[in-house]
Design a protein around this motif. Structure first.
Motif, PDB file in Angstrom:
ATOM      1  N   THR B   5       8.299  55.381  50.924  1.00  0.00           N
ATOM      2  CA  THR B   5       9.089  56.179  51.898  1.00  0.00           C
ATOM      3  C   THR B   5       8.880  55.811  53.068  1.00  0.00           C
ATOM      4  OG1 THR B   5       7.569  58.082  52.032  1.00  0.00           O
ATOM      5  CG2 THR B   5       9.248  58.323  50.396  1.00  0.00           C
ATOM      6  N   THR B   7      10.181  56.003  57.300  1.00  0.00           N
ATOM      7  CA  THR B   7      10.725  56.908  58.241  1.00  0.00           C
ATOM      8  C   THR B   7      10.648  56.021  59.831  1.00  0.00           C
ATOM      9  OG1 THR B   7       8.700  57.998  58.777  1.00  0.00           O
ATOM     10  CG2 THR B   7      10.599  59.169  57.330  1.00  0.00           C
ATOM     11  N   PRO B   8      11.523  56.093  60.579  1.00  0.00           N
ATOM     12  CA  PRO B   8      12.890  56.631  60.516  1.00  0.00           C
ATOM     13  C   PRO B   8      13.797  55.758  59.592  1.00  0.00           C
ATOM     14  CG  PRO B   8      12.840  55.646  62.693  1.00  0.00           C
ATOM     15  CD  PRO B   8      11.304  55.597  62.070  1.00  0.00           C
ATOM     16  N   SER B   9      14.901  56.216  59.056  1.00  0.00           N
ATOM     17  CA  SER B   9      15.665  55.349  58.473  1.00  0.00           C
ATOM     18  C   SER B   9      16.539  54.363  59.354  1.00  0.00           C
ATOM     19  CB  SER B   9      16.813  55.908  57.758  1.00  0.00           C
ATOM     20  OG  SER B   9      17.715  56.893  58.492  1.00  0.00           O
ATOM     21  N   SER B 112      13.693  50.565  57.458  1.00  0.00           N
ATOM     22  CA  SER B 112      13.869  51.131  58.746  1.00  0.00           C
ATOM     23  C   SER B 112      14.877  50.203  59.500  1.00  0.00           C
ATOM     24  CB  SER B 112      12.572  51.559  59.309  1.00  0.00           C
ATOM     25  OG  SER B 112      12.049  52.543  58.869  1.00  0.00           O
TER      26      SER B 112
END
Lengths: 111, 117
Positions: B5, B7-9, B112
């Motif tokens: 995962t 972050t941020p996208s 990102s």
């Protein structure tokens, strides 16, 4: 450096048709990885090939590495719209923990 | 299914600012990577990281860039004094083993997107 050329750069096929994408290296490959990238998203691992003449299949996708380990092909049988995306080949140069990617083949499947 | 995962996208920043991109690799993976993809161009290797050290880096990964694993779960890419040409999609990846081994395939995050104005 390890240069990888992919062909074709883009491909539009009718749903149900077979297709082949090629990846050619300027140097002998130690390992060859195939990934799929959906537009604007991350890369999804498909298959890894290491041995000359090796062939692997997953569902309707078959990847092959030639005996000289300088060329790989990815074949999709009976293509579906879900196969659409960008297919990338990546080379392991056996001298470090990094993948060098080709420019990608953009596949569109028309329903 | 375990996933990487990021972050941020999407982050928009002004030229000259510092940005930190964060990644949570798959929990049992030991090898971590950053790649980037400038719009319309190839996916390019930046850096690989293992055992709290950089194991390999590309020419792109100059003094402007740094990576860190500040705790047991996060892996970060810091870009100092951003330039217009740093605008790209940055991908984090992790693997259980090094390339070439049976479980050496890289698992990538969704990326990102960095836009430098």
């Amino acid at each position: 450096s390890q240069e990888l050329e992919q062909s074709p750069q883009s491909l539009i096929v009718q749903e149900g048709k077979n297709l082949t994408i090629n990846c050619t290296s300027s140097k002998t490959l130690y390992g060859l990885y195939w990934y799929k990238q959906k537009y604007g998203e991350g890369l999804i691992f498909l298959m890894m090939l290491q041995k000359g003449g090796e062939e692997k299949s997953h569902e309707k996708i078959t990847a092959k590495l030639d005996e000289k380990k300088q060329q790989s092909s990815l074949h999709i049988t009976a293509s579906q719209p879900s196969h659409a995306g960008i297919y990338l080949c990546g080379a392991d140069k056996n001298a470090g923990n990094m993948l060098t990617f080709g420019g990608g083949t953009r596949l569109m499947v028309k329903p | 299914e375990p996933e990487v995962t990021q972050t941020p996208s999407h982050q928009v920043t002004q030229m000259g600012q510092e940005v930190i991109l964060r990644c949570v690799p798959i929990s049992n993976h030991l090898y971590f990577y950053w790649y980037r993809q400038i719009l319309g161009q190839k996916v390019e290797f930046l850096v690989s990281f293992y055992n709290n050290e950089i194991s390999e880096k590309s020419e792109i990964f100059d003094d402007q860039f740094s990576v860190e694993r500040p705790d047991g779960s996060n892996f970060t890419l810091k870009i100092r004094s951003t330039k217009l040409e740093d605008s790209a999609m940055y991908f984090c990846a992790s693997s259980e083993a090094p390339l070439g081994l049976a479980t050496g395939e890289l698992f990538f995050g969704e990326g990102s997107r960095l836009t430098v104005l």
